[in-house]
Write a protein that holds these residues in place. Structure first.
Motif, PDB file in Angstrom:
ATOM      1  N   THR A 174       6.085   7.088 -14.290  1.00 55.79           N
ATOM      2  CA  THR A 174       7.070   7.989 -13.710  1.00 55.79           C
ATOM      3  C   THR A 174       7.424   7.484 -12.312  1.00 55.79           C
ATOM      4  O   THR A 174       6.595   6.861 -11.638  1.00 55.79           O
ATOM      5  N   VAL A 175       8.639   7.747 -11.878  1.00 51.83           N
ATOM      6  CA  VAL A 175       9.097   7.388 -10.531  1.00 51.83           C
ATOM      7  C   VAL A 175       9.260   8.682  -9.752  1.00 51.83           C
ATOM      8  O   VAL A 175       9.973   9.588 -10.182  1.00 51.83           O
ATOM      9  N   LYS A 176       8.597   8.756  -8.600  1.00 50.90           N
ATOM     10  CA  LYS A 176       8.663   9.957  -7.760  1.00 50.90           C
ATOM     11  C   LYS A 176       8.374   9.571  -6.305  1.00 50.90           C
ATOM     12  O   LYS A 176       7.918   8.480  -6.006  1.00 50.90           O
ATOM     13  N   ARG A 177       8.597  10.546  -5.403  1.00 49.00           N
ATOM     14  CA  ARG A 177       8.236  10.368  -3.991  1.00 49.00           C
ATOM     15  C   ARG A 177       6.779  10.814  -3.807  1.00 49.00           C
ATOM     16  O   ARG A 177       6.405  11.903  -4.230  1.00 49.00           O
ATOM     17  N   LEU A 178       5.983   9.974  -3.168  1.00 47.20           N
ATOM     18  CA  LEU A 178       4.570  10.275  -2.936  1.00 47.20           C
ATOM     19  C   LEU A 178       4.431  11.198  -1.731  1.00 47.20           C
ATOM     20  O   LEU A 178       4.956  10.926  -0.657  1.00 47.20           O
ATOM     21  N   HIS A 179       3.718  12.295  -1.937  1.00 46.83           N
ATOM     22  CA  HIS A 179       3.427  13.247  -0.865  1.00 46.83           C
ATOM     23  C   HIS A 179       1.904  13.317  -0.724  1.00 46.83           C
ATOM     24  O   HIS A 179       1.208  13.651  -1.681  1.00 46.83           O
ATOM     25  N   GLY A 200       2.758   0.963  -8.106  1.00 47.91           N
ATOM     26  CA  GLY A 200       3.431   0.128  -7.116  1.00 47.91           C
ATOM     27  C   GLY A 200       4.449   0.929  -6.329  1.00 47.91           C
ATOM     28  O   GLY A 200       4.694   2.099  -6.614  1.00 47.91           O
ATOM     29  N   VAL A 201       5.018   0.280  -5.329  1.00 49.11           N
ATOM     30  CA  VAL A 201       5.996   0.908  -4.440  1.00 49.11           C
ATOM     31  C   VAL A 201       7.384   0.380  -4.785  1.00 49.11           C
ATOM     32  O   VAL A 201       7.585  -0.833  -4.909  1.00 49.11           O
ATOM     33  N   VAL A 202       8.330   1.303  -4.941  1.00 47.45           N
ATOM     34  CA  VAL A 202       9.715   0.924  -5.234  1.00 47.45           C
ATOM     35  C   VAL A 202      10.345   0.388  -3.957  1.00 47.45           C
ATOM     36  O   VAL A 202      10.328   1.043  -2.921  1.00 47.45           O
ATOM     37  N   THR A 255       0.851  -1.183   0.000  1.00 48.38           N
ATOM     38  CA  THR A 255       0.000   0.000   0.000  1.00 48.38           C
ATOM     39  C   THR A 255       0.888   1.235   0.000  1.00 48.38           C
ATOM     40  O   THR A 255       1.697   1.410   0.912  1.00 48.38           O
ATOM     41  N   PRO A 256       0.750   2.090  -1.022  1.00 50.28           N
ATOM     42  CA  PRO A 256       1.595   3.293  -1.060  1.00 50.28           C
ATOM     43  C   PRO A 256       1.223   4.256   0.057  1.00 50.28           C
ATOM     44  O   PRO A 256       0.043   4.471   0.332  1.00 50.28           O
ATOM     45  N   ARG A 257       2.230   4.801   0.714  1.00 52.07           N
ATOM     46  CA  ARG A 257       2.032   5.736   1.824  1.00 52.07           C
ATOM     47  C   ARG A 257       2.858   6.991   1.588  1.00 52.07           C
ATOM     48  O   ARG A 257       3.805   6.986   0.813  1.00 52.07           O
ATOM     49  N   HIS A 258       2.509   8.024   2.319  1.00 53.71           N
ATOM     50  CA  HIS A 258       3.251   9.281   2.272  1.00 53.71           C
ATOM     51  C   HIS A 258       4.745   9.003   2.472  1.00 53.71           C
ATOM     52  O   HIS A 258       5.134   8.290   3.404  1.00 53.71           O
ATOM     53  N   GLY A 259       5.556   9.536   1.585  1.00 54.56           N
ATOM     54  CA  GLY A 259       7.003   9.389   1.699  1.00 54.56           C
ATOM     55  C   GLY A 259       7.582   8.231   0.909  1.00 54.56           C
ATOM     56  O   GLY A 259       8.792   8.179   0.705  1.00 54.56           O
ATOM     57  N   HIS A 260       6.744   7.290   0.469  1.00 56.94           N
ATOM     58  CA  HIS A 260       7.244   6.167  -0.327  1.00 56.94           C
ATOM     59  C   HIS A 260       7.704   6.651  -1.705  1.00 56.94           C
ATOM     60  O   HIS A 260       7.143   7.596  -2.263  1.00 56.94           O
ATOM     61  N   ILE A 261       8.676   5.956  -2.243  1.00 56.82           N
ATOM     62  CA  ILE A 261       9.037   6.137  -3.648  1.00 56.82           C
ATOM     63  C   ILE A 261       8.103   5.214  -4.418  1.00 56.82           C
ATOM     64  O   ILE A 261       8.002   4.030  -4.102  1.00 56.82           O
ATOM     65  N   VAL A 262       7.405   5.777  -5.413  1.00 50.44           N
ATOM     66  CA  VAL A 262       6.398   5.002  -6.118  1.00 50.44           C
ATOM     67  C   VAL A 262       6.610   5.059  -7.625  1.00 50.44           C
ATOM     68  O   VAL A 262       7.233   5.991  -8.149  1.00 50.44           O
ATOM     69  N   LEU A 263       6.081   4.062  -8.284  1.00 48.44           N
ATOM     70  CA  LEU A 263       5.948   4.081  -9.732  1.00 48.44           C
ATOM     71  C   LEU A 263       4.494   4.449  -9.982  1.00 48.44           C
ATOM     72  O   LEU A 263       3.579   3.766  -9.507  1.00 48.44           O
ATOM     73  N   ALA A 264       4.282   5.553 -10.671  1.00 46.43           N
ATOM     74  CA  ALA A 264       2.927   6.064 -10.895  1.00 46.43           C
ATOM     75  C   ALA A 264       2.671   6.196 -12.389  1.00 46.43           C
ATOM     76  O   ALA A 264       3.607   6.241 -13.192  1.00 46.43           O
ATOM     77  N   VAL A 268      -3.730  17.219   0.028  1.00 45.32           N
ATOM     78  CA  VAL A 268      -2.920  17.546  -1.146  1.00 45.32           C
ATOM     79  C   VAL A 268      -2.095  16.328  -1.523  1.00 45.32           C
ATOM     80  O   VAL A 268      -1.441  15.717  -0.670  1.00 45.32           O
ATOM     81  N   VAL A 269      -2.146  15.977  -2.805  1.00 42.59           N
ATOM     82  CA  VAL A 269      -1.352  14.858  -3.311  1.00 42.59           C
ATOM     83  C   VAL A 269      -0.371  15.409  -4.330  1.00 42.59           C
ATOM     84  O   VAL A 269      -0.752  16.134  -5.249  1.00 42.59           O
ATOM     85  N   ARG A 270       0.894  15.063  -4.138  1.00 45.46           N
ATOM     86  CA  ARG A 270       1.958  15.479  -5.062  1.00 45.46           C
ATOM     87  C   ARG A 270       2.867  14.294  -5.321  1.00 45.46           C
ATOM     88  O   ARG A 270       2.988  13.395  -4.508  1.00 45.46           O
ATOM     89  N   LEU A 271       3.526  14.367  -6.454  1.00 45.01           N
ATOM     90  CA  LEU A 271       4.645  13.479  -6.741  1.00 45.01           C
ATOM     91  C   LEU A 271       5.876  14.359  -6.785  1.00 45.01           C
ATOM     92  O   LEU A 271       5.983  15.262  -7.619  1.00 45.01           O
TER      93      LEU A 271
END
Length: 142
Positions: free
Chosen positions: A95-100, A130-132, A79-88, A105-108
């Protein structure tokens, strides 16, 4: 829609593992050199049926040591959580980014100041694929 990746094939892969720290400074002459075998599947994969490999392109994550050409392991069962590095998936592209995720507010977030972060507004769709869990980098091309 991006092409459908295939899961990592989890064949038996064991390597010798020396149970001693390897100093990057001054060597220790008293290091214990006990060797055992480790299975890379057990060491790298949390869920082999839900883990996929992706090759990274670009430098937006370089400040956390994910570089162009690296391979990342992505686990779809987490389960993706705040601060995880994710593939979105954004605009039908991976794209690969940090989930905020804070205060609605949702940001990559890019991990390189030369790249803009992505903020999503009402009606925009963000799909976290998914989660990296691991990054792999070849140090020698032989």
């Amino acid at each position: 829609m991006p092409s459908s990746p295939r899961p990592v094939t989890a064949t038996s892969a064991t390597l010798g593992f020396f149970q001693c720290a390897v100093p990057a400074g001054f060597p220790s002459p008293a290091a214990d050199h006990t060797q055992k075998r480790i299975d890379l599947n057990e060491h790298l994969l949390l869920n082999k049926d839900a883990t996929f490999l992706f090759r990274v392109t670009g430098e937006s994550m370089r400040n956390i040591d994910i570089f162009d050409g690296d391979t990342i392991l992505v686990d779809r069962s987490l389960t993706p959580r705040h601060g995880h590095i994710v593939l979105a998936i954004v605009d039908e592209e991976f794209t690969v980014k940090r989930l905020h995720q804070r205060d609605g507010v949702v940001r990559l977030l890019a991990e390189n100041p030369a790249y803009a972060s992505l903020e999503f507004k009402d009606g925009q769709e963000l799909r976290v694929w998914g989660v990296v869990t691991c990054g792999l980098r070849k140090l020698l091309n032989a």
